[in-house]
Design a protein around this motif. Structure first.
Motif, mmCIF file in Angstrom:
data_model
loop_
_atom_site.group_PDB
_atom_site.id
_atom_site.type_symbol
_atom_site.label_atom_id
_atom_site.label_comp_id
_atom_site.label_asym_id
_atom_site.label_seq_id
_atom_site.Cartn_x
_atom_site.Cartn_y
_atom_site.Cartn_z
ATOM 1 N N LYS A 170 -5.640 -5.386 2.024
ATOM 2 C CA LYS A 170 -5.936 -4.025 2.496
ATOM 3 C C LYS A 170 -6.023 -3.975 4.017
ATOM 4 N N ALA A 201 -5.462 -4.812 -2.271
ATOM 5 C CA ALA A 201 -4.817 -3.870 -1.344
ATOM 6 C C ALA A 201 -5.582 -2.547 -1.339
ATOM 7 N N TRP A 206 -1.259 1.800 -1.576
ATOM 8 C CA TRP A 206 -0.424 0.633 -1.273
ATOM 9 C C TRP A 206 1.059 0.949 -1.473
ATOM 10 N N ASP A 210 3.522 -3.740 1.653
ATOM 11 C CA ASP A 210 2.227 -4.316 2.026
ATOM 12 C C ASP A 210 2.090 -5.764 1.577
#
Length: 277
Positions: A170, A201, A206, A210
């Motif tokens: 994240k 995440a 997301w 990512d």
């Protein structure tokens, strides 16, 4: 054979699943083989490995019962008390069941960061090889240096790192996770599951992009020969649908030759857990 190498089943109750907070309210229900089998068919997967979610011998017995009733469950990673003086009796009892493939302990919930290095825990780990059992490492990044000491101590014991070690996706944090997971990969008795990434995440926002940096690092470190795909269903549903979660890895591995794809999507899992078609 395509295999989802990591998922759970449960009959929900608040006492045994206290870790499911209000942010995960959609997990406060039962998740059973009938539910997962429908999803498997949509992505044309052939089998799964069921992994413990409760730290009890009852959980292990229950998962083994489910495996005997449902053909698509190819193996079970259960729980035993590795620190118990009678660990050998527990292992002997369960190892008689052909679906019992390995053991997991929820290391990242232990107050002691060095739990893996305890003498009683390592005594339990030392007995797994004699029963032909694997061990799943469930860790946070801070535990990776201790994991390295553990796998070095037991070079003949097969280990697999769950959820790529749960890096902070994240917030786009790579270090020191990157350095530590690369060092862990030097030990050839260690595999890794590309699973559980969406819950590390941004749950609601997301994108596949990512995960690229993290997948690049894992694939560079372990290579296609020691990586297996897993969903972490139903936990993954707090952040995505079953298909969309698996598509992160399914799309990523398209860059590899077909034989490498086959390894990642099933052959490595079958070899690691001694699963026969």
């Amino acid at each position: 054979m395509k295999i989802d190498a990591h998922h759970h089943f449960w009959i929900y109750n608040e006492t045994e699943y206290g870790w499911i907070n209000d942010d995960m309210s959609k997990l406060k229900q039962d998740f059973l083989p009938e539910d997962l089998n429908v999803l498997l068919k949509t992505i044309h997967f052939d089998g799964t490995v069921a992994v413990q979610a409760r730290q009890s011998l009852e959980e292990t017995s229950w998962l083994l019962e489910l495996a005997q009733k449902h053909d698509f469950i190819k193996g079970v990673v259960g729980w035993v008390d590795l620190c118990s003086p009678n660990i050998s009796e527990q292992l002997k009892q369960f190892a008689e069941n052909p679906y019992f493939k390995g053991v997991r302990h929820i290391i990242h919930d232990e107050p002691d960061e060095r739990f893996m290095l305890r003498e009683d825990f390592q005594r339990g780990i030392s007995m797994l090889h004699d029963f032909g059992l694997t061990y799943d490492l469930l860790l946070f990044p801070k535990h990776l240096p201790y994991a390295r000491q553990l796998v070095e101590t037991f070079p003949n014991q097969p280990f697999v790192l769950d959820h790529i070690g749960k890096p902070d996706i994240k917030n786009e944090v790579l270090s020191p996770w990157q350095e530590d997971i690369t060092k862990l990969s030097d030990y050839k008795n260690v595999y890794v599951k590309v699973s559980g990434m969406v819950t590390e995440a941004d749950w609601k926002n997301w994108r596949k992009a990512d995960f690229k940096a993290y997948l690049d690092i894992v694939f560079e470190a372990f290579g296609p020969e020691r990586i297996m795909i897993g969903s972490d269903w139903p936990v993954c549903t707090v952040s995505g649908h079953y298909e969309s979660v698996l598509e992160i890895v399914l799309d990523y591995v398209k860059q590899y030759a077909p034989e490498s794809e086959h390894r990642i999507l099933g052959e490595n899992c079958a070899r690691f857990y001694s699963i026969k078609e």
